[in-house]
Design a protein around this motif. Structure first.
Motif, mmCIF file in Angstrom:
data_model
loop_
_atom_site.group_PDB
_atom_site.id
_atom_site.type_symbol
_atom_site.label_atom_id
_atom_site.label_comp_id
_atom_site.label_asym_id
_atom_site.label_seq_id
_atom_site.Cartn_x
_atom_site.Cartn_y
_atom_site.Cartn_z
ATOM 1 N N SER A 26 0.802 -1.285 0.071
ATOM 2 C CA SER A 26 0.106 -0.129 -0.023
ATOM 3 C C SER A 26 0.901 1.145 0.120
ATOM 4 C CB SER A 26 -0.859 0.050 1.178
ATOM 5 O OG SER A 26 -1.655 1.248 1.326
ATOM 6 N N ASN A 73 -6.931 4.814 4.559
ATOM 7 C CA ASN A 73 -7.406 3.526 3.699
ATOM 8 C C ASN A 73 -9.163 3.556 3.964
ATOM 9 O OD1 ASN A 73 -5.539 1.970 1.809
ATOM 10 N ND2 ASN A 73 -4.385 2.495 3.789
ATOM 11 N N THR A 79 -0.591 8.338 -2.236
ATOM 12 C CA THR A 79 -1.920 8.132 -1.790
ATOM 13 C C THR A 79 -2.651 8.987 -2.466
ATOM 14 O OG1 THR A 79 -0.893 7.622 0.485
ATOM 15 C CG2 THR A 79 -3.238 8.435 0.509
ATOM 16 N N ASN A 139 -3.869 -5.959 -1.122
ATOM 17 C CA ASN A 139 -3.919 -4.517 -0.638
ATOM 18 C C ASN A 139 -5.021 -4.244 0.398
ATOM 19 O OD1 ASN A 139 -6.434 -4.562 -1.979
ATOM 20 N ND2 ASN A 139 -5.636 -3.762 -3.919
ATOM 21 N N PHE A 140 -4.943 -2.897 0.740
ATOM 22 C CA PHE A 140 -5.897 -2.752 1.908
ATOM 23 C C PHE A 140 -7.481 -3.028 1.587
ATOM 24 C CE2 PHE A 140 -3.314 -0.036 4.802
ATOM 25 C CZ PHE A 140 -3.832 -0.636 5.746
#
Length: 249
Positions: A126, A134, A168, A238-239
């Motif tokens: 991530s 997230n 991000t 991933n998240f």
């Protein structure tokens, strides 16, 4: 759970401090490029009592293979650089060690390597491993799905020395179909990190904001991810993969 940490910069140090506080985890070692602090322990560095070894090694004198032979771990956590994956990736798969990477800006070459490694072990990546941001991304995607016609703006703020647009913010923009060139970027002072999504309705706005107050937030994110990777089979996660069950009603 035994942990090996790659990278001991500002964020790496904050993550190490959080790991030391959690009795479910044992920080076995830290590997960094610099020779500074070599062979000292992380608990000693922080001036705290701990039974955890947490010895600091330099990659110029010690290889990951040596560390895994002498001090085996369950998970390697990477807070180093884009190139770090090349120093430990293949070795981690050889020893069946899980990988948690929190590198913000991987290029396509590194992303392909992560995918290749995930064929042999459990890999998580991530660009921002803080839990709150997230959750923001998850909520923003749900919001857009139900209000696809609204105007959307993505803003990000970081400390003055941070280069480029944050990974991000790029991920948020991609998820919301916002052109990356339209991300609003602020660099000022010592801001740790702030991300904001603005949904513009006629005569009103809805704002989703996440702000990291301290780099220790990354440590809490690491702990959440590590706990949720328990029992996961090999593959690239991933998240979204680990947060989805929390959003299931």
């Amino acid at each position: 759970m035994k942990i090996g940490l790659i990278g001991f910069g500002k964020t790496g140090k904050s993550v190490a401090s959080i790991l030391l506080e959690n009795k479910k985890f044992s920080l076995e070692w830290v590997l960094r490029q610099s020779n500074v602090l070599e062979h000292r322990s992380v608990p000693e560095f922080f001036g705290i009592q701990s039974d955890e070894p947490g010895l600091i090694y330099s990659s110029s004198h010690t290889s990951v293979e040596e560390l895994l032979e002498k001090h085996p771990v369950d998970v390697i956590i990477d807070f180093s650089s884009n190139e770090g994956i090349y120093t430990y990736g293949e070795t981690a798969t050889k020893y069946k060690v899980k990988i948690i990477s929190a590198i913000s800006h991987y290029k396509e070459k590194e992303l392909k390597l992560l995918k290749k490694l995930s064929d042999k072990t459990t890999v998580f990546w991530s660009p921002n491993i803080t839990l709150g941001v997230n959750y923001l991304l998850f909520a923003a995607e749900i919001f857009k799905e139900n209000c696809s016609w609204v105007d959307i703006e993505v803003n990000e703020e970081h400390f003055k020395a941070k280069e480029g647009t944050s990974g991000t913010a790029v991920k948020i923009a991609e998820a919301l179909d916002v052109d990356k060139e339209n991300i609003n970027v602020v660099r000022a002072g010592g801001i740790v990190g702030k991300h904001e999504v603005i949904f513009g309705f006629p005569f009103q706005t809805v704002r989703l904001i996440h702000e990291s107050i301290s780099r220790e937030a990354f440590g809490n994110g690491v702990i959440f991810v590590a706990e949720n990777l328990k029992g996961k089979e090999k593959g690239l996660y991933n998240f979204e993969d680990i947060l989805t069950p929390y959003f299931t009603v």
